[in-house]
Design an enzyme around this catalytic site. Structure first.
Site, mmCIF file in Angstrom:
data_model
loop_
_atom_site.group_PDB
_atom_site.id
_atom_site.type_symbol
_atom_site.label_atom_id
_atom_site.label_comp_id
_atom_site.label_asym_id
_atom_site.label_seq_id
_atom_site.Cartn_x
_atom_site.Cartn_y
_atom_site.Cartn_z
ATOM 1 N N ASP A 89 0.853 -1.194 0.000
ATOM 2 C CA ASP A 89 0.000 0.000 0.000
ATOM 3 C C ASP A 89 0.888 1.243 0.000
ATOM 4 O O ASP A 89 1.704 1.435 0.906
ATOM 5 C CB ASP A 89 -0.897 -0.023 1.248
ATOM 6 N N LEU A 90 0.727 2.104 -1.003
ATOM 7 C CA LEU A 90 1.513 3.345 -1.071
ATOM 8 C C LEU A 90 1.081 4.288 0.050
ATOM 9 O O LEU A 90 -0.106 4.500 0.275
ATOM 10 C CB LEU A 90 1.316 4.014 -2.424
ATOM 11 N N ASP A 136 -4.805 2.285 -4.145
ATOM 12 C CA ASP A 136 -3.349 2.345 -4.004
ATOM 13 C C ASP A 136 -2.790 1.041 -3.451
ATOM 14 O O ASP A 136 -1.684 1.008 -2.917
ATOM 15 C CB ASP A 136 -2.942 3.524 -3.111
#
Length: 416
Positions: free
Chosen positions: A290-291, A333
């Site tokens: 996950d960014l 994301d």
């Protein structure tokens, strides 16, 4: 009829076919047709080999099979009956409310409404002649390209004088025979923005397939006893249909922004790897990433920059995985990787390399990500999960722990 016979004479390589009288040419053609008709077998084999995880794509392939079978079962004596049946099935099976087919007037610059199915029938149309220069269908016919109007109430291209029907979304697709536009197929819906990008692509592709099917119907009906020597033409159409179906399948399993696999395909592959582990003990690791700063990037630099980062991150993941691994975008994301044959140490090295690559490839801001890691093997670190879904949930929980810290990688704790 003479033109059609000459085309057959050319295909069958009959000497001096143009000089023969019509009846002589018919006899020559019949004498040349000594092999068993193989047209149907060739086309039907294609669709038996095709498979897709996308429900709409499966419906399209089933519909095409149905129409081809109908041709060879000779259920329709004329093309009007065949098209009426086809449009009713299209309206029933595909995510549209209405469908209509228009043909060019042979003398005037108009499109003539010939067929309509769905909630709106042909009797509901106030007019049945549409000027090519002043209608959406006419412009699609003239340009040879599809036109999509997501909201007919505000789009000036939609001429309200021509229709008082409850149509809010309209897709007009030119119907072609080779390179020649012969008509237009219209798909419509009573709600605005009814068709997304994938649906539009599938409907346009289906229209191209339908053109080939209409061509096949005409050939079959006009020379029921002659088609065995049309192999070259059928092979050409076969290749076209095959390519279009491959494109449809790829669309159904691909994330349109990043080009990675989508969540649907990822879930299928995770289930396959989990079952392979249970049966053969084949190791694999699941990494969910996950960014960290995507919302900040979107708010600060705009969504185009956020999309660019997603593409960069996707490219890095694809580069750092092998052919047998699976990389997918499973959320806004969030990304997931199935590392086939890997272990915990291999997964650690993988995440470290992703961090290094991310800093090298994006300089505007320092980008970080969180990751949850879980590995399955039947060695000393074995832990039992009831299903692949339970395994995914455990790894996802581990990711949530990592996200509380930011810029961290957490691995499922396993009791030895």
């Amino acid at each position: 009829m003479r033109d059609f016979l000459e085309k057959l004479g050319n295909l069958l390589e009959i000497e001096n076919y143009k000089k023969l009288q019509t009846e002589e040419l018919k006899k020559a053609i019949l004498q040349s047709m000594h092999k068993k008709d193989k047209v149907s077998y060739k086309l039907l084999d294609i669709f038996e080999d095709m498979s897709s995880n996308c429900e709409i794509n499966i419906r399209i392939i089933s519909l095409i099979n149905l129409l081809i079978n109908r041709i060879y079962q000779e259920k329709d004596r004329n093309i009007k009956s065949f098209i009426s049946f086809a449009l009713e099935e299209i309206a029933r099976l595909l995510p549209i409310e209405n469908i209509s087919l228009m043909e060019k007037d042979s003398k005037r610059n108009y499109l003539i409404l010939k067929f309509a199915s769905g909630k709106i029938k042909i009797k509901d149309f106030r007019i049945k002649k549409f000027p090519i220069e002043d209608s959406v269908s006419g412009q699609a016919f003239k340009s040879g390209k599809y036109i999509y109007i997501p909201d007919t109430e505000v789009d000036p291209r939609f001429n309200k004088k021509l229709s008082n029907l409850p149509i809010k979304s309209l897709l007009s697709v030119p119907l072609k025979e080779g390179d020649k536009v012969i008509g237009v197929m219209n798909f419509s819906h009573a709600i605005k923005n009814a068709f997304n990008e994938m649906i539009i692509h599938m409907l346009v592709s289906f229209t191209n397939l339908f053109s080939s099917i209409l061509t096949l119907f005409k050939l079959y009906r006009e020379n029921l006893h002659f088609n065995s020597r049309l192999k070259k033409e059928v092979n050409k159409k076969t290749i076209e249909i095959q390519r279009m179906n491959i494109k449809l399948y790829k669309t159904s399993i691909t994330d349109p922004l990043t080009g990675l696999y989508n969540r649907r395909f990822f879930s299928q592959r995770l289930e396959e790897e989990f079952n392979r582990f249970l049966r053969y003990g084949s190791n694999f690791c699941l990494v969910i990433l996950d960014l960290d700063k995507l919302k900040y990037i979107n708010d600060t630099y705009g969504h185009l920059e956020g999309d660019r980062i997603l593409k960069i991150f996707a490219k890095i993941l694809a580069k750092r995985t092998r052919k047998e691994d699976v990389v997918a975008r499973i959320g806004g994301d969030e990304f997931a990787c199935i590392l086939v044959g890997s272990n915990i140490e291999g997964a650690k090295i993988f995440t470290e390399r992703i961090k290094e690559d991310l800093n090298k490839n994006y300089k505007k801001e320092k980008l970080t990500f969180c990751a949850g890691v879980g590995c399955l093997n039947k060695g000393e670190y074995f832990k039992f999960y009831k299903s692949y879904k339970e395994f995914f949930k455990e790894v996802d929980k581990t990711l949530l722990k990592a996200k509380k810290i930011k810029d961290s990688v957490k691995i499922i704790e396993i009791d030895k």
